[in-house]
Design a protein around this motif. Structure first.
Motif, PDB file in Angstrom:
ATOM      1  N   ASP A 232       0.833  -1.203   0.000  1.00 11.91           N
ATOM      2  CA  ASP A 232       0.000   0.000   0.000  1.00 11.91           C
ATOM      3  C   ASP A 232       0.868   1.254   0.000  1.00 11.91           C
ATOM      4  O   ASP A 232       0.587   2.225  -0.709  1.00 11.91           O
ATOM      5  N   ALA A 233       1.950   1.223   0.788  1.00 10.60           N
ATOM      6  CA  ALA A 233       2.869   2.363   0.816  1.00 10.60           C
ATOM      7  C   ALA A 233       3.496   2.585  -0.558  1.00 10.60           C
ATOM      8  O   ALA A 233       3.618   3.728  -1.030  1.00 10.60           O
ATOM      9  N   ALA A 234       3.882   1.493  -1.226  1.00 13.05           N
ATOM     10  CA  ALA A 234       4.470   1.621  -2.564  1.00 13.05           C
ATOM     11  C   ALA A 234       3.476   2.248  -3.534  1.00 13.05           C
ATOM     12  O   ALA A 234       3.839   3.109  -4.355  1.00 13.05           O
ATOM     13  N   LEU A 235       2.217   1.843  -3.457  1.00 11.08           N
ATOM     14  CA  LEU A 235       1.195   2.418  -4.334  1.00 11.08           C
ATOM     15  C   LEU A 235       1.041   3.916  -4.099  1.00 11.08           C
ATOM     16  O   LEU A 235       0.966   4.706  -5.054  1.00 11.08           O
ATOM     17  N   VAL A 236       1.000   4.338  -2.847  1.00 15.95           N
ATOM     18  CA  VAL A 236       0.860   5.766  -2.539  1.00 15.95           C
ATOM     19  C   VAL A 236       2.060   6.539  -3.082  1.00 15.95           C
ATOM     20  O   VAL A 236       1.915   7.621  -3.676  1.00 15.95           O
ATOM     21  N   LEU A 237       3.250   6.003  -2.900  1.00 13.89           N
ATOM     22  CA  LEU A 237       4.470   6.695  -3.319  1.00 13.89           C
ATOM     23  C   LEU A 237       4.565   6.854  -4.828  1.00 13.89           C
ATOM     24  O   LEU A 237       5.257   7.757  -5.312  1.00 13.89           O
ATOM     25  N   LEU A 238       3.871   6.005  -5.580  1.00  7.18           N
ATOM     26  CA  LEU A 238       4.005   6.002  -7.037  1.00  7.18           C
ATOM     27  C   LEU A 238       2.843   6.659  -7.766  1.00  7.18           C
ATOM     28  O   LEU A 238       2.798   6.631  -9.001  1.00  7.18           O
ATOM     29  N   VAL A 239       1.906   7.262  -7.060  1.00  6.00           N
ATOM     30  CA  VAL A 239       0.725   7.846  -7.709  1.00  6.00           C
ATOM     31  C   VAL A 239       1.105   8.896  -8.750  1.00  6.00           C
ATOM     32  O   VAL A 239       0.571   8.914  -9.866  1.00  6.00           O
ATOM     33  N   VAL A 386       2.770  -2.710 -10.186  1.00  8.46           N
ATOM     34  CA  VAL A 386       2.494  -1.783  -9.077  1.00  8.46           C
ATOM     35  C   VAL A 386       2.575  -0.347  -9.574  1.00  8.46           C
ATOM     36  O   VAL A 386       1.707   0.499  -9.279  1.00  8.46           O
ATOM     37  N   PHE A 387       3.627  -0.054 -10.322  1.00  9.33           N
ATOM     38  CA  PHE A 387       3.835   1.281 -10.873  1.00  9.33           C
ATOM     39  C   PHE A 387       2.627   1.699 -11.709  1.00  9.33           C
ATOM     40  O   PHE A 387       2.091   2.816 -11.574  1.00  9.33           O
ATOM     41  N   ALA A 388       2.173   0.819 -12.596  1.00 10.62           N
ATOM     42  CA  ALA A 388       1.103   1.167 -13.527  1.00 10.62           C
ATOM     43  C   ALA A 388      -0.220   1.408 -12.814  1.00 10.62           C
ATOM     44  O   ALA A 388      -0.948   2.364 -13.136  1.00 10.62           O
ATOM     45  N   ILE A 389      -0.570   0.556 -11.864  1.00  8.53           N
ATOM     46  CA  ILE A 389      -1.849   0.733 -11.167  1.00  8.53           C
ATOM     47  C   ILE A 389      -1.831   2.016 -10.342  1.00  8.53           C
ATOM     48  O   ILE A 389      -2.797   2.789 -10.335  1.00  8.53           O
ATOM     49  N   ALA A 390      -0.716   2.265  -9.655  1.00 12.10           N
ATOM     50  CA  ALA A 390      -0.620   3.498  -8.879  1.00 12.10           C
ATOM     51  C   ALA A 390      -0.656   4.727  -9.776  1.00 12.10           C
ATOM     52  O   ALA A 390      -1.410   5.680  -9.528  1.00 12.10           O
ATOM     53  N   ARG A 391       0.145   4.719 -10.832  1.00  8.73           N
ATOM     54  CA  ARG A 391       0.253   5.906 -11.683  1.00  8.73           C
ATOM     55  C   ARG A 391      -1.010   6.135 -12.492  1.00  8.73           C
ATOM     56  O   ARG A 391      -1.270   7.273 -12.930  1.00  8.73           O
ATOM     57  N   SER A 392      -1.824   5.096 -12.701  1.00  9.14           N
ATOM     58  CA  SER A 392      -3.103   5.304 -13.396  1.00  9.14           C
ATOM     59  C   SER A 392      -3.954   6.340 -12.676  1.00  9.14           C
ATOM     60  O   SER A 392      -4.667   7.126 -13.304  1.00  9.14           O
ATOM     61  N   ALA A 393      -3.873   6.356 -11.349  1.00 10.87           N
ATOM     62  CA  ALA A 393      -4.610   7.363 -10.581  1.00 10.87           C
ATOM     63  C   ALA A 393      -4.093   8.757 -10.903  1.00 10.87           C
ATOM     64  O   ALA A 393      -4.871   9.707 -11.095  1.00 10.87           O
ATOM     65  N   GLY A 394      -2.780   8.889 -10.970  1.00 11.10           N
ATOM     66  CA  GLY A 394      -2.199  10.187 -11.309  1.00 11.10           C
ATOM     67  C   GLY A 394      -2.553  10.618 -12.715  1.00 11.10           C
ATOM     68  O   GLY A 394      -2.891  11.784 -12.961  1.00 11.10           O
ATOM     69  N   TRP A 395      -2.490   9.685 -13.667  1.00 10.10           N
ATOM     70  CA  TRP A 395      -2.846  10.029 -15.049  1.00 10.10           C
ATOM     71  C   TRP A 395      -4.294  10.505 -15.136  1.00 10.10           C
ATOM     72  O   TRP A 395      -4.592  11.473 -15.853  1.00 10.10           O
ATOM     73  N   CYS A 396      -5.195   9.850 -14.420  1.00 10.31           N
ATOM     74  CA  CYS A 396      -6.604  10.264 -14.460  1.00 10.31           C
ATOM     75  C   CYS A 396      -6.803  11.632 -13.806  1.00 10.31           C
ATOM     76  O   CYS A 396      -7.630  12.432 -14.260  1.00 10.31           O
TER      77      CYS A 396
END
Length: 432
Positions: A232-239, A386-396
């Motif tokens: 979860d921490a990795a996901l937050v860090l990669l948004v 992990v990178f892609a799922i997290a960054r998808s939030a940022g892209w949106c």
């Protein structure tokens, strides 16, 4: 340590071999010669490459066009992420505070990935964010079937792109660009993308947070709460991370009014690259060799030769004093006494100590991801997932902003450098 050939060293420095030998003659870099020719020390080349990047030589003659010398092509306003003074912030809150549960909006905590995503996309925080994980669309079964036809060895990029396409095909709201609808679509997209991926371990409960649902899709290791907290921490860090290459691609697609699924697909295309989302794969291969008993110097040399772009997992240029995301994730990992985590951290520390002593470079988020992957025996492309799922939030989140701006504004003008058309026509006429 494996050494670089002259061609490999020149490629790493971005110069011709003649220029490389000029550096040798000036004493700027050393070489060894034997019956096979000249060879160069991997870490010395890496250190020299970084020093040249920090201190560019003076440019003679007319100033180059914007971007042609590696400088930014332009500046794009963003309200998502700020990188300043060696720290990363999401909308005014340090990302480290979010990871450790110290960041909040209106008194509500943003400590979990699902809550951060809703905050970025919807602008609000639920009174109890832990009670409302990102939903999975009812049509996720179509995406799973799309992934079923892929070969078992299909890489992360193929799985993710297939899932996004299938989810898009079943969402009737994808072309509605009203902000509330875009936010709703984006939340479904991220939840659905997670749940479409094939399982490697026991199926999670359907209403788990994203990290808990993603865990068994990355590893067969037991989903203990402290382990899932690391993910979860990795996901937050990669948004988000300012205007990374994938974010620029995503915003350009949104500028042309691509729907959120197409925006994410554009981002995925740029993310699946040796210098962006796939770095952790090279880094974990390096750590696996060290954990298996290889000398750190040998593993580092092999990884640098194999990747051709330096030591994977080191030297994020936006953070001269070290990547705060790496420090944070390694710190979260360091709180676990799990023997597998201890071994993975020891491998990472041995490599980090060598690279730091020889080049001054510090770990990036990719090395921290690789450490997590090594600890729980995740596949080499797990970090990219992990990178892609997290960054998808940022892209949106970037797409939401871009939809409110002038369409097609992110269309730079090319500066033609090819042959003069008149000269080509004259040559064609003479040939006739």
């Amino acid at each position: 340590m494996d050494r670089l050939t002259a061609a490999q060293a020149a490629a790493r420095l971005g110069v011709r071999t003649e220029t490389l030998y000029a550096y040798v003659s000036r004493g700027l870099i050393s070489r060894e010669r034997d019956g096979r020719g000249s060879s160069f020390d991997v870490l010395e080349v890496e250190r020299f490459a970084r020093s040249r990047r920090r201190k560019p030589e003076a440019v003679r003659g007319p100033a180059p066009a914007a971007g042609s010398d590696g400088s930014p092509l332009g500046v794009i306003d963003t309200d998502v992420a700020l990188i300043d003074d060696g720290e990363l912030w999401y909308r005014g809150i340090p990302v480290t505070d979010l990871v450790f549960g110290e960041g909040d909006v209106d008194g509500a905590s943003l400590g979990r990935f699902d809550a951060v995503v809703r905050w970025l996309l919807e602008g609000t925080v639920r009174p109890d964010p832990d009670a409302e994980p990102l939903p999975s669309p009812g049509t996720v079964s179509y995406a799973r079937r799309a992934l079923d036809v892929l070969p078992s060895e299909a890489p992360a990029f193929s799985r993710l792109l297939s899932a996004v396409s299938a989810l898009a095909a079943t969402d009737p709201e994808r072309f509605d660009f009203a902000p509330p609808t875009v936010a709703r679509v984006a939340v479904r997209l991220i939840g659905g993308l997670t749940d479409a991926l094939p399982l490697l371990g026991p199926a999670p409960a359907p209403h788990e947070p994203v990290a808990g649902r993603l865990w068994p899709r990355l590893t067969a290791a037991a989903a203990a709460p402290d382990r899932v907290a690391v993910l979860d921490a990795a996901l937050v860090l990669l948004v988000d991370h300012d205007m990374a290459a994938s974010t620029v691609a995503a915003r350009a697609a949104a500028s042309a009014r691509a729907h959120p699924y197409a925006v994410v697909a554009a981002g995925l295309g740029a993310l699946d690259s040796a210098l962006h989302g796939a770095v952790s794969g090279e880094a974990v291969r390096m750590l696996r060799e060290v954990a298996a008993g290889a000398e750190p110097a040998t593993a580092v040399g092999t990884a640098a030769r194999r990747g051709g772009s330096g030591v994977p997992g080191f030297g994020q240029p936006l953070y001269p004093d070290g990547d705060p995301r790496a420090r944070t994730l390694l710190s979260v990992l360091g709180e676990l006494s799990d023997p597998a985590v201890v071994r993975a951290r020891e491998a990472a520390e041995s490599v980090s100590g060598l690279v730091r002593s020889r080049t001054g470079l510090r770990p990036s988020i990719d090395l921290a991801l690789a450490t997590m992957m090594l600890a729980w025996d995740m596949p080499d492309d797990a970090g990219e997932t992990v990178f892609a799922i997290a960054r998808s939030a940022g892209w949106c989140a970037h797409a939401l902003d871009e939809y409110g701006r002038t369409p097609l504004r992110l269309r730079p003008r090319g500066r033609y450098t090819g042959p003069d058309p008149a000269d080509v026509q004259r040559a064609v006429s003479r040939a006739r």
